[in-house]
Structure formats: structure tokens, C-alpha cells
Design an enzyme around this catalytic site. Structure first.
Site, short mmCIF file in Angstrom:
data_model
loop_
_atom_site.label_atom_id
_atom_site.label_comp_id
_atom_site.label_asym_id
_atom_site.label_seq_id
_atom_site.Cartn_x
_atom_site.Cartn_y
_atom_site.Cartn_z
N ASP A 14 0.81 -1.22 0.00
CA ASP A 14 0.00 0.00 0.00
C ASP A 14 0.84 1.27 0.00
O ASP A 14 0.64 2.16 -0.83
CB ASP A 14 -0.93 0.03 1.23
CG ASP A 14 -2.25 -0.68 0.94
OD1 ASP A 14 -2.50 -1.02 -0.23
OD2 ASP A 14 -3.02 -0.88 1.90
N ARG A 94 1.44 5.43 17.11
CA ARG A 94 0.98 6.41 16.11
C ARG A 94 1.32 7.86 16.42
O ARG A 94 1.82 8.57 15.55
CB ARG A 94 -0.53 6.26 15.86
CG ARG A 94 -0.99 4.91 15.34
CD ARG A 94 -0.10 4.36 14.27
NE ARG A 94 -0.66 3.16 13.66
CZ ARG A 94 0.03 2.35 12.85
NH1 ARG A 94 1.29 2.61 12.57
NH2 ARG A 94 -0.53 1.29 12.34
N ASP A 123 -6.41 4.30 13.66
CA ASP A 123 -5.08 4.85 13.39
C ASP A 123 -5.13 6.15 12.60
O ASP A 123 -4.35 7.07 12.85
CB ASP A 123 -4.21 3.81 12.68
CG ASP A 123 -3.78 2.71 13.64
OD1 ASP A 123 -3.62 3.00 14.83
OD2 ASP A 123 -3.62 1.56 13.19
N SER A 174 -4.29 -8.43 8.76
CA SER A 174 -3.68 -7.10 8.80
C SER A 174 -2.90 -7.03 10.11
O SER A 174 -3.46 -7.26 11.19
CB SER A 174 -4.79 -6.04 8.76
OG SER A 174 -4.28 -4.84 9.31
N1 ARG Z 1 -7.20 -2.14 17.13
C1 ARG Z 1 -5.91 -1.68 17.48
C2 ARG Z 1 -5.93 -0.20 17.74
O1 ARG Z 1 -6.82 0.47 17.32
C3 ARG Z 1 -4.87 -2.03 16.46
C4 ARG Z 1 -5.03 -1.36 15.12
C5 ARG Z 1 -4.07 -1.81 14.05
N2 ARG Z 1 -4.22 -3.19 13.83
C6 ARG Z 1 -3.86 -3.87 12.74
N3 ARG Z 1 -4.02 -5.15 12.78
N4 ARG Z 1 -3.37 -3.31 11.71
O2 ARG Z 1 -5.03 0.30 18.38
#
Ligand code: ARG
Length: 413
Positions: A14, A94, A123, A174
Site C-alpha cells: 500500500d 501512532r 489509526d 492485517s
Molecule cells: N485495534 C488496534 C488499535 O486500534 C490495532 C489497530 C491496528 N491493527 C492492525 N491489525 N493493523 O489500536
């Protein structure tokens, strides 16, 4: 020369497509940004790949110490577990990435920033809110929220522009990872009734195959911060790395969570966070010795608020600073050692000691020589019970009525 944009770049398909896509759609020169948060990638290789993909420049840096000292440990001191379960690895990473991107944007005099988050997750919120807070002048581009390319289309898009794409088979999940944990979602995990298959895990041994003998470890804390492992003083990064290995080998740190996203949906995520789980357990137990009853009770509310603000992307806010001021004060006596037994998927704290311990054996002991004044209990209980006793007499039991037991009502005559 065109204006510049700083793109959060992981090296995956991506974000690789984004380099030419942003150039074509928006006309920016793309500078990629990649940082090491302990996710286990070779960031220099990713930087090289970015340049091959058409980036005008590519920045890669090790941010693990910043991450641990200023994000992970404050969250640990705060006891921040989202919905009582998730140690927040992704959510903590993040705001740091976004902040470092802003720094790079200033250095390159860039006009915009970009990330590869979808429009469905948390995110995007964490990135965008951090950008808006720290650098409201920067334009935010989030291609995945705009384009409608499938994976095969993305591969085609790259091929047509002579950009190398690895023929790596697509993971059914993911995944996001950093030093503090691994977040896994999508694919088979989208049915909350289905147990996560073994292949979803990468850092933890199947507890059934974990060693048959327990392992004992000792974690030392200073003001709520872990500073040592098994008697050896250690910096945060190697300490967590080591704990991830040790506890992961015992199958510790698997978390199955149906969580409430900020954007209004429930999602099912599997987390693997061996070090985080052991540290939170050990830290909580240090607090049982070092915090008074009201301080510990009030702290549980702060923990929940703290976890929510991290999850909801509000790291760079005044309320966070206020809460941290409380946490730092609350943790000033939380120093000592927790002894943890690791066995078949579970971390049990089996011992704890502290120079600031409020535990008084002199008061607690049933053996001879206790300072506790048992005779004084009678007077205390008399006063303690006055309120309830009075209310029962004047209201509940008035007129010879019996006490209505809470619970399922029986047949009423
Ligand atoms: N649900 C988690 C959060 O909001 C992880 C998000 C990213 N997860 C992922 N499998 N890409 O902090």
C-alpha cells in the site's frame, strides 16, 4: 521544484503504491519516513526500497528509545489497558510516528503529510489529530481513504510504472507491530466466535507446547518504571525485548479482544504482547504494596481515562499532561521488585518487595507480638454500623417487615 509531502512508509504494498500515486494525483515530491519502533524490520532496506519506488528522498531512524521512555513507560505507569485488556502498542506508536513526521516536514519545508490508514480504523484518527494539533498548516493526504484499488489493481499500478513489487503471498491478516506488541486483525478473525488459529501468532509459543517447568523472573521498578531484570539493571528497550522472548516462550501475552473502536464499530483483534502483559502484572502488584487504598482506587479511574485518551488519539493534549502529573506523583513510591512465575500461558506474580512497602507484618500477623489492637475493633465496628442499623430500623424492617433479599423474586403470595 514541486512541493514536498512526507509519507509514513512501511515498505508494504500500500505505502509503496502511494509514492507514485501521490505524485500523479497531487503533484507532490514524496519524501518517505520510516522509523524503527521495534517492529523487527530492516529500516535501511525499507529506505532503499522507497528510493527505488520513486521517492525524492527517504528518511529512516531508530525511535525505539523515544518510544519506550516517552510513550510505553508512561502508559505502563498509568496502568493503561484499553477496556481492561489491550496494552495499546499500536495506539502508542501512532502519535510518536506522526510527531516525528512533523519534525521531518519542517526540515524539508514540506507542505503536506500522508499515511496509509484506512477510513475505518482508529489509526487515521491518531495520525490526523496529532498532525492537526502539532502542525495545523500541513495538508493531510490519506490515499487509502480516497482510492478504491484492490490488491491486484495495486500490483498492476506498480508494474505499469516499473516499480518492483515482491511476489510475497498476501498475509490473510492485517498486522501492526512494535516493541510493545503485535496487533492482528481481519481474515478469519472477523468472526468473533472462531478461535484464532495458531498461524495468527508469531511471538508466543502455543501454551500447550510451552515448557513443563515454570520459570521465575524478577522485575525491578523505580517510581513505577521498570529498570532491571533478574538483578541486572537494564534500559527499557533491551528489557522489553528480553521480556518478549522469555514470556513469549511460555505462551504468555495472547489477548483476544472484541473492542469498541472510536469510529463507532466493534472489531475483533488478536494481540500478542508478552512483555507488556508481564510488565502490567508486575507493576500492578508493586502498587499493591506501595499505594494506599484510596490512591489505588482513584488510580483505577485514571488508568481508564488514560487508556481511553491513548486509544482515542489524544496523546498530545493538555488533559494528558494533567493526568500524567497525577500519575507521576502517584508513582513516586512505586519502587521495588516483583517476582513473576511464568507457566503455560500465564504470568503469576508470586512475590513482591519494596523499601516503601505499606505492608506491616507487625500489624497483619496472626502470630504472637502483633501491634494490632483487637479490642479497638469493637468500637470501630459499632460506629461503622450505625448508619445501616439506623436505616434498617426506621425504614427497611419497619413494622416487623423482613429484609427483601436482592435477586430473583420467588412466588409472591
Ligand atoms: N485495534 C488496534 C488499535 O486500534 C490495532 C489497530 C491496528 N491493527 C492492525 N491489525 N493493523 O489500536
Amino acid at each position: 521544484m514541486a512541493e514536498k509531502i512526507i509519507l509514513a512508509y512501511s515498505g508494504g504494498l500500500d505505502t509503496s503504491v502511494m509514492v507514485p500515486w501521490i505524485k500523479e494525483k497531487y503533484g507532490y515530491d514524496v519524501v518517505t519516513y520510516t522509523c524503527d519502533l521495534g517492529q523487527g524490520d530492516n529500516i535501511e532496506a525499507i529506505r532503499q526500497k522507497a528510493l527505488k519506488t520513486g521517492a525524492v528522498d527517504a528518511v529512516a531512524e531508530d525511535a525505539r528509545n523515544l518510544f519506550v521512555d516517552h510513550f510505553v513507560f508512561p502508559a505502563l505507569m498509568a496502568g493503561a489497558l484499553y477496556e481492561g485488556k489491550y496494552p495499546l502498542a499500536t495506539a502508542l506508536g501512532r502519535p510518536l510516528i506522526a510527531k516525528l513526521m512533523v519534525d521531518v516536514a519542517r526540515k524539508y519545508e514540506a507542505k503536506a503529510v500522508a499515511h496509509g490508514c484506512t477510513g475505518k480504523g482508529n489509526d487515521q484518527v491518531r495520525f490526523d489529530v496529532t498532525f492537526q494539533t502539532l502542525a495545523p498548516d500541513l495538508k493531510i493526504v490519506a490515499p487509502v481513504r480516497e482510492w478504491s484499488m484492490t490488491r491486484p489493481q495495486s500490483i498492476e499500478f506498480c508494474k505499469a510504472r516499473g516499480i518492483p513489487v515482491e511476489a510475497k503471498p498476501e498475509s490473510p491478516y492485517s498486522i501492526d507491530q512494535n516493541l510493545f506488541g503485535r496487533s492482528v486483525e481481519a481474515g478469519l478473525l472477523e468472526d468473533p466466535w472462531d478461535e484464532a488459529p495458531e498461524e495468527a501468532f508469531a511471538w508466543t509459543t502455543d501454551p500447550r507446547k510451552a515448557p513443563n517447568e515454570p520459570e521465575y523472573i524478577e522485575i525491578e521498578f523505580d517510581h513505577g518504571v521498570p529498570i532491571g531484570l533478574n538483578g541486572v539493571k537494564m534500559d527499557g528497550v533491551p528489557l522489553i525485548e528480553k521480556l518478549n522472548k522469555i514470556a513469549g516462550a511460555h505462551g504468555i501475552g495472547r489477548i483476544d479482544h472484541v473492542e469498541n473502536r472510536l469510529v463507532g464499530i466493534k472489531s475483533r483483534e488478536i494481540y500478542e504482547a508478552p512483555g507488556a502483559v508481564v510488565l502490567h502484572e508486575a507493576h500492578r502488584e508493586m502498587e499493591t504494596l506501595c499505594l494506599s487504598k484510596p490512591a489505588a482506587r482513584f488510580k483505577t479511574m485514571v488508568s481508564q481515562e488514560y487508556a481511553d485518551l491513548i486509544y482515542n488519539g489524544l496523546w498530545f493534549g493538555a488533559f494528558h499532561q494533567d493526568l500524567f502529573a497525577f500519575v507521576a506523583s502517584n508513582q513516586r513510591f512505586v519502587s521495588g521488585v516483583a517476582r513473576v512465575k511464568l507457566y503455560k500461558g500465564k504470568a503469576f506474580v508470586v512475590g513482591r518487595k519494596s523499601e516503601n512497602s505499606l505492608y506491616s507484618k507487625k500489624l497483619a500477623t496472626y502470630d504472637e507480638g502483633s501491634d494490632y489492637d483487637q479490642a479497638a475493633a469493637q468500637g470501630f465496628i459499632k460506629l461503622w454500623g450505625y448508619g445501616q442499623q439506623t436505616q434498617a430500623k426506621l425504614q427497611l424492617l419497619k413494622g416487623g417487615r423482613g429484609f427483601d433479599l436482592p435477586g430473583l423474586a420467588g412466588p409472591k403470595e
